[in-house]
Write an enzyme that holds these catalytic residues in place. Structure first.
Site, short mmCIF file in Angstrom:
data_model
loop_
_atom_site.label_atom_id
_atom_site.label_comp_id
_atom_site.label_asym_id
_atom_site.label_seq_id
_atom_site.Cartn_x
_atom_site.Cartn_y
_atom_site.Cartn_z
N VAL A 7 0.84 -1.20 -0.04
CA VAL A 7 -0.16 0.03 -0.16
C VAL A 7 0.88 1.36 -0.02
O VAL A 7 1.75 1.45 0.91
CB VAL A 7 -1.08 0.09 1.37
CG1 VAL A 7 -1.92 1.22 1.07
CG2 VAL A 7 -1.85 -1.38 1.47
N ILE A 12 -2.13 1.08 -4.64
CA ILE A 12 -2.04 -0.42 -3.83
C ILE A 12 -1.62 -1.41 -4.87
O ILE A 12 -2.32 -1.32 -6.05
CB ILE A 12 -3.13 -0.72 -3.22
CG1 ILE A 12 -3.62 0.23 -2.19
CG2 ILE A 12 -3.31 -2.03 -2.70
CD1 ILE A 12 -5.19 -0.10 -1.51
N VAL A 13 -0.60 -2.04 -4.58
CA VAL A 13 -0.08 -3.38 -5.67
C VAL A 13 -0.39 -4.34 -4.88
O VAL A 13 0.04 -4.47 -3.76
CB VAL A 13 1.46 -3.10 -6.00
CG1 VAL A 13 1.94 -4.11 -6.91
CG2 VAL A 13 1.67 -1.56 -6.90
N GLY A 107 9.60 3.58 6.83
CA GLY A 107 8.68 3.30 6.01
C GLY A 107 8.70 1.63 5.85
O GLY A 107 9.76 1.05 5.38
N ASP A 109 7.45 -0.14 3.35
CA ASP A 109 7.97 -0.35 2.08
C ASP A 109 9.30 -0.25 1.76
O ASP A 109 10.14 -1.14 0.98
CB ASP A 109 7.20 0.80 0.90
CG ASP A 109 7.76 2.48 1.20
OD1 ASP A 109 7.86 2.56 2.46
OD2 ASP A 109 7.60 3.03 0.40
N ARG A 110 10.30 0.83 2.49
CA ARG A 110 11.71 0.73 2.37
C ARG A 110 12.47 -0.57 3.04
O ARG A 110 13.15 -0.99 2.48
CB ARG A 110 12.19 2.19 3.25
CG ARG A 110 11.68 3.18 2.41
CD ARG A 110 11.97 4.52 3.17
NE ARG A 110 13.45 4.94 3.26
CZ ARG A 110 14.11 5.93 3.93
NH1 ARG A 110 13.35 6.40 5.03
NH2 ARG A 110 15.28 6.02 3.53
N ASP A 129 13.46 3.70 -4.60
CA ASP A 129 12.22 3.39 -5.35
C ASP A 129 11.46 4.53 -5.54
O ASP A 129 11.24 5.98 -5.04
CB ASP A 129 11.33 2.97 -3.82
CG ASP A 129 9.93 2.61 -4.13
OD1 ASP A 129 9.37 2.61 -5.48
OD2 ASP A 129 9.47 1.84 -3.14
#
Length: 276
Positions: A7, A12-13, A107, A109-110, A129
């Site tokens: 997200v 959102i993937v 984060g 995602d990181r 990214d």
């Protein structure tokens, strides 16, 4: 099967893994106002389109930088898949040693990107990214996540130009082919795209020097790029070694494998004693 949610602030993937391999993925808009049922209907329709069965999903994992969407997706997991989702957060096993001043501020995602990149390419490495923000992360050869840099993404910069000026229009993010441009649209594209390329070149160059100074083995630093605009930027710079657009989803699968609960062994059925 494993259903993974990455997200981001803009999108959102979603990805579906079977036996550790990514079999399909989708990208939908992140919307804080959508309910679990609205997201549930979208995911259900995507599954139907691909001929997938919700009952085949054995686990769900979520990485999010949008806290307000987390509860919604957790509720979706329970209602539509009857699963309690694993969330990438503090305490989850990643295989990395996070050296950030406050690890809780990094984060998700990181961290997920760093996990996947380190497993695939080894360290030392830099992960870029290209999302809503453009993030740069450094990982040592000893799997230490050091931190990095965060800059406005290309889309944010483009929207800011449009919103904060009176006459500048919205533009497509593509290379104009030159920097001396003779119309407003190409002039904006030049400044946005080539300016971002220059920023990437400079930050990577500086991060490489800092990483090399603490790399005892002398191993070269690998640079990995991911995100929707990674290909566009890669075309104009020489510092990126690999473009890996599925890096975050693959990182989620790796983290899932490290955190999944082992299957409970089946108890052997005792044969009833026959009285002779």
């Amino acid at each position: 099967m494993l259903l993974a949610f990455d997200v981001g602030n803009s999108n959102i993937v979603l990805g579906v893994f079977k036996d550790g391999k990514l079999v399909t993925n989708w990208r939908i808009e992140t919307d804080n106002n959508k309910s679990a049922d609205e997201y549930g209907m979208i995911v259900t329709q995507l599954f139907q389109y691909e001929g997938l069965q919700a009952s085949d999903v054995k686990d769900i994992i979520i990485s999010t930088v949008v806290p307000s969407v987390l509860y919604t997706l957790q509720h979706l997991a329970m209602k539509y898949f009857k699963k309690r989702a694993i969330t990438v957060e503090s305490g989850v096993k990643t295989g990395l040693v996070v050296k950030y001043d406050n690890p809780k501020q990094v984060g998700a995602d990181r961290i997920v990107n760093a996990v996947a990149a380190y497993q695939k390419y080894g360290g030392p490495l830099i992960i870029i990214d290209f999302g809503t923000a453009t993030t740069f992360c450094a990982v040592t050869e000893k799997a230490e996540y050091l931190g990095g840099s965060i800059a406005p993404g290309l889309k944010i910069a483009s929207e800011a130009l449009f919103e904060k000026t009176s006459k500048l229009p919205k533009v497509e993010l593509e290379e104009p082919g030159q920097t001396i441009c003779k119309n407003t649209i190409q002039s904006m594209q030049s400044g946005l795209v080539y300016g971002h390329m220059g920023m990437v070149d400079y930050i990577v160059k500086k991060m490489k020097r800092e990483l090399e100074a603490i790399t005892e083995s002398g191993k070269a630093v690998t640079v990995v790029a991911t995100g929707g605009l990674s290909t566009l930027i890669d075309d104009g710079v020489d510092c990126i070694d690999h473009v890996d657009k599925m890096l975050t989803l693959e990182g989620l699968e790796i983290i899932y494998q490290k955190n999944k609960k082992p299957a409970k062994p089946c108890k052997e059925k005792k044969e009833p004693i026959q009285n002779e």
